[in-house]
Every structure is written in C-alpha cells, then in structure tokens.
Design an enzyme around this catalytic site. Structure first.
Site, PDB file in Angstrom:
ATOM      1  N   SER A  54       0.835  -1.201   0.000  1.00  0.00           N
ATOM      2  CA  SER A  54       0.000   0.000   0.000  1.00  0.00           C
ATOM      3  C   SER A  54       0.870   1.252   0.000  1.00  0.00           C
ATOM      4  CB  SER A  54      -0.958  -0.037   1.193  1.00  0.00           C
ATOM      5  OG  SER A  54      -1.852   1.039   1.156  1.00  0.00           O
ATOM      6  N   ASP A 107      -3.775   6.452  -3.029  1.00  0.00           N
ATOM      7  CA  ASP A 107      -2.635   5.851  -2.348  1.00  0.00           C
ATOM      8  C   ASP A 107      -1.951   4.815  -3.238  1.00  0.00           C
ATOM      9  OD1 ASP A 107      -4.458   3.730  -2.140  1.00  0.00           O
ATOM     10  OD2 ASP A 107      -3.742   3.151  -0.169  1.00  0.00           O
ATOM     11  N   ASP A 114      -1.782   1.634  -3.612  1.00  0.00           N
ATOM     12  CA  ASP A 114      -2.461   0.503  -4.261  1.00  0.00           C
ATOM     13  C   ASP A 114      -3.898   0.832  -4.649  1.00  0.00           C
ATOM     14  OD1 ASP A 114      -3.311   0.539  -1.591  1.00  0.00           O
ATOM     15  OD2 ASP A 114      -3.612  -1.618  -1.523  1.00  0.00           O
ATOM     16  N   ASP A 155      -6.713   1.856  -3.132  1.00  0.00           N
ATOM     17  CA  ASP A 155      -7.955   1.582  -2.410  1.00  0.00           C
ATOM     18  C   ASP A 155      -8.383   2.745  -1.521  1.00  0.00           C
ATOM     19  OD1 ASP A 155      -6.074   1.282  -0.402  1.00  0.00           O
ATOM     20  OD2 ASP A 155      -6.459  -0.853  -0.068  1.00  0.00           O
TER      21      ASP A 155
END
Length: 499
Positions: A122, A259, A261, A263
């Site tokens: 992430s 962000d 990744d 999500d």
C-alpha cells in the site's frame, strides 16, 4: 518436507538463499506486512503461499484464488514466489498482473473466484511488501484468519497436495474500468486533479476519471517505484500540499489523491483546503441519506464526532455505528449491518450497491464524490464542506513504537484513562464524559473535545487523532494531555508528523 521458517537469517549466506525467513510480527490484524530482505525472504513468501492454500482448504473454500501485484521493483518477484506456494498447496491461481488492490477484489466477482491475495505494501515506504487476502467476498481476512495463517506458516503445517495450476488473465484492467464507468456519467463540467504519487494508481486513475466525463489534470502519474516526490499516502501532508498547489494552479473543482495501491482517496477542495476523509464521509453520508432515509452508516473510531451530531443526518434518520479501525473490520461491519456505506478516517470507504460492491476502492470513492457534486450543481466542494459544523482536527499522527511493544503500551494507556475516569480526574482541564474502548481508547471531554490512541495495524507505530468542536486551543490542550499520558511510556518514540 518444507522447513519451518526462521525469524531471522543473514543476507548473502547459503541459509538465506535456501531456507524460509518469516518474522512473526508481519502477520497483522487484517493483512500482512514485512520489510523485504530483513523480515521475509523469497522462500518465506513461498511458505506464505503454502500456508494460504492450506488455510483455504481448512476453511472449506474452493482452492481457487486471484492474485496481482503493485508497482514496486520487487513486487512481481514476490507475487511469483507466492504463486509457487499456492500451487504447491493445490490452488488454481488467476494472475491479473499489475493491478490496484480493488481490481483484485473486483476480480473475485468478475471471474467468480472465491479468494484473493494481492501483493502490495500500500502506502508503506519502499522496502516494505505485504499481502491483502480474503476468501469470502467482499470481506477480507480479520484477526481470526490472520492468526490461524500465522500458526500454519510459522509451524510449517502445510497440506501440500500439489495439483495446482496457473492462468494469466490478459488485459484485466480494461474489464475493471469498463465496469466502473458502466451506465455512469458526470453531466456537470468538472475539472479534477488526479494525484497518484508515482504509485500504481497512475496507470489507471486518469483514464477511469476521463471516461466518466470530467477533465483530468494528471499529477505524478508516471510509474516510479522510488516515489521521488512524496509517499503516495492521502494522509501525508506532502501529498496533500502538492495536490493543493495543482488545484489552485489549474483552478480545478476538486483534487483527488490516490494511495499506493488505489484503495484510498484523499480530497482537496477548489480553494486548496484539504478535507479529511472522515469529514468527506459525513458529506457523502448526508448526500446518500437523502436518497436512502433510515440508512445505516459505519465510521471507524478515529472519525469525527459530526456523524453523531449532524442535523441533516438526524433529519434523514441515519443510524451511525462507530466501529474498530481497519479496512477488514469496517468492511465486515458494513456487510453485517447491510449499511449503505462505511467510512474510515484513513480514506478507506466502503459502498454497498448501488454505488459499489462492499469493498474499498479509491476510484469508487472519487466517483461517489463526483456524483455528489453532480447532484448539487450550484455548490462547490467548499460550499458542501461549509454546511457542516466547524471542528478543529489534527491529521493522523503516528509516534514510533515497536511492533512487539505497541499493543502493551496501548493497554497501559487505556488502563490509565480508565483509572482517571473512575477517580473523577480531569483531562485537558475538563471532566471525562465518556471512554470508547472498542479499539484503543477514545477519551471524550465534557465539551465534546476528544483524543484517540490506538496501535497501528500496519507499521511499528501508534496512532493519535484529536478533534474539538470548540476551538483550536481546546484541540491543542487535548493533544498535550493525551501526549502526556503517552510519554509515561518510554517505549513511545517520535511522531511522523505533529501539530
């Protein structure tokens, strides 16, 4: 027989290249995170895949799983090590390639595959890796599943039946974006900054937003796993300030920050002011509650008190449920309560149909905000924000605390505030009206000013948030009081950012 993982091995040795290394603390409450090469090695990732395949069988789930990876220099290598472990445990693996985490969640529905394992750290800094996992769409693993996975991996208790297989799903991002924009269009002319911090979202977010019909100003969308500008984290002030500057320069209606990744989504209004995710959640809840009276909304315990006091939410008979912080916890709660939406202060938003499918997706969050603006054609983001009661709130602040010590520190902090409450002691000069201990401790003073302390589930840190509906001075007084209790514990280090 596959050997038991070691907690530590020395790099550039025969053992490091021939034995699995997995540090136990990498198994978090609802996903897994390690520093690659220091806390887990390639064979350790292979062991994780074997453990996950074994757990799926133990849970009675079909051994079929989707996997993808984020844009870090080592993520594809880690994914293929994970795939080899999954196949050794008998899984059929559907590889969607470079992807956002919500693409992997979407693939569970689109490909009718029960489980997912997305390789991503992430927004964590370079060097980190991790895996987000689930086997019961749209929910992801929580503490029970992660605890059992930890036991299986660390004890090498694998069921290696073999017979696994592998298939690469070509051009899956197109299917994801086609689904995202299907039967949706923004009629209001809007100019949008899309900031991606050189993370994975840069490959997908601008196209998706353009197909919704808005004008897109791309910002740091070139893929660069060294993250040269700032960390792709919409809670990071550097990222928010970069978006602010672009919004003002291009006279945009709104700025979005995705962000690493994809999500989560951070928001800047047309005046260049950041709107914290929990406040955006209140704005969206107001908008959606008009369409869905008597709706339930879930908010994490770090979130603003406006969810409980907002007059529009009260008028629309909205039900508010404060719950444990963490994307897995909120996601499960939204599903259990059949809530219209769930909002986490970190920027994870969860929308049930008709907006989403129950999982967190930064692009779906951006879509919901654009649709809110579309339904309010005479109002700007700052107008909608200005309709809420003003509060003074800190950013999310994280003092360092080792993974092995942070939960013990939080237990001591909770006990300290409980003793203060029981003894009638004041906090920041006022009586304590309430303690919420569903996740760490949220101490609420008589005037509504509150402070939260909890352990981070992703990094060796604590999490501190303060809010006051009275004044900035009261917010700072509460921070001083909360920090004073924290400083009774020498294990607590410096903050990553502070007021």
């Amino acid at each position: 027989m596959f050997p038991k993982p070691k907690p530590q091995l020395t790099p550039n040795t025969y053992a490091f290249e021939s034995e699995p290394m997995v540090k136990a603390t990498g198994f978090r409450e609802y996903d897994a995170r390690w520093i690659f090469g220091k806390e887990i090695n390639v064979m350790g990732v292979q062991a994780l895949g074997m453990g996950l395949g074994t757990l799926l069988k133990e849970m009675g789930k079909p051994q079929e799983i989707v996997t993808g990876h984020d844009f870090r220099s080592y993520s594809s290598t880690i994914k293929m090590a994970l795939v080899s472990g999954l196949m050794a445990a008998g899984c059929k693996v559907h590889d969607i390639g470079l992807a956002l985490t919500p693409m992997a969640y979407f693939a569970q529905f689109e490909l009718d595959v029960p489980a997912c394992a997305m390789v991503t750290a992430s927004h964590n800094e370079n060097g980190w890796t991790g895996v987000k996992m689930g086997a019961d769409r749209p929910r992801t693993f929580g503490p029970d599943e992660m605890g059992r996975l930890k036991e299986i991996v660390l004890n090498a208790a694998f069921d290696l039946a073999g017979g696994g297989s592998y298939v690469f799903v070509e051009n899956f991002p197109k299917r994801y974006i086609d689904d995202l924009v299907k039967d949706r269009a923004i009629k209001r002319p809007l100019k949008v900054v899309a900031a991606c911090g050189n993370g994975t979202a840069g490959a997908f977010a601008p196209e998706a937003l353009e197909r919704l019909g808005v004008e897109v100003i791309p910002l740091d969308t070139e893929l660069d796993h060294s993250f040269p500008k700032y960390n792709p984290n919409p809670e990071d002030m550097e990222m928010l300030h970069a978006i602010r500057d672009a919004v003002l320069e291009h006279k945009a209606d709104v700025g979005f920050g995705f962000d690493g990744d994809g999500d989560r989504c951070g928001v800047i209004d047309e005046k260049g002011q950041e709107i914290y995710a929990d406040v955006i959640g209140v704005m969206l809840a107001r908008d959606l509650s008009k369409l869905h009276p008597d709706a339930t909304f879930v908010a994490d315990v770090k979130s603003t008190g406006l969810y409980q006091t907002d007059p529009v939410l009260k008028e629309n008979r909205a039900h508010i449920d404060y719950w444990k912080t963490g994307h897995s916890h909120i996601k499960r709660r939204v599903t259990e309560l059949n809530a219209v939406a769930g909002f986490e202060k970190s920027g994870h938003f969860f929308f049930n149909p008709p907006v989403g499918r129950g999982y967190d997706d930064g692009l779906v969050s951006a879509l919901a905000i654009l649709e809110m603006l579309d339904r309010n054609p005479d109002k700007s983001m700052s107008d909608l924000r200005g309709e809420l009661q003003k509060t003074w709130q800190t950013p999310t602040m994280s003092p360092h605390c080792d993974d092995e010590k942070k939960y013990g520190v939080v237990d001591k902090v909770v006990k300290r505030f409980e003793e203060m409450h029981a003894n009638g002691e004041k906090v920041a000069g006022q009586p304590i009206s309430e303690l919420v201990t569903v996740n760490g401790v949220r101490v609420i003073a008589e005037d509504g000013t509150w402070g939260l302390v909890r352990a981070s589930s992703n990094k060796p840190e604590l999490v501190v948030v303060i809010e006051s509906p009275v004044s900035e001075e009261r917010m700072r007084e509460m921070f001083k009081a909360v920090d004073g209790v924290l400083r009774e514990n020498p294990e607590v280090g410096d903050y990553n950012q502070s007021i």
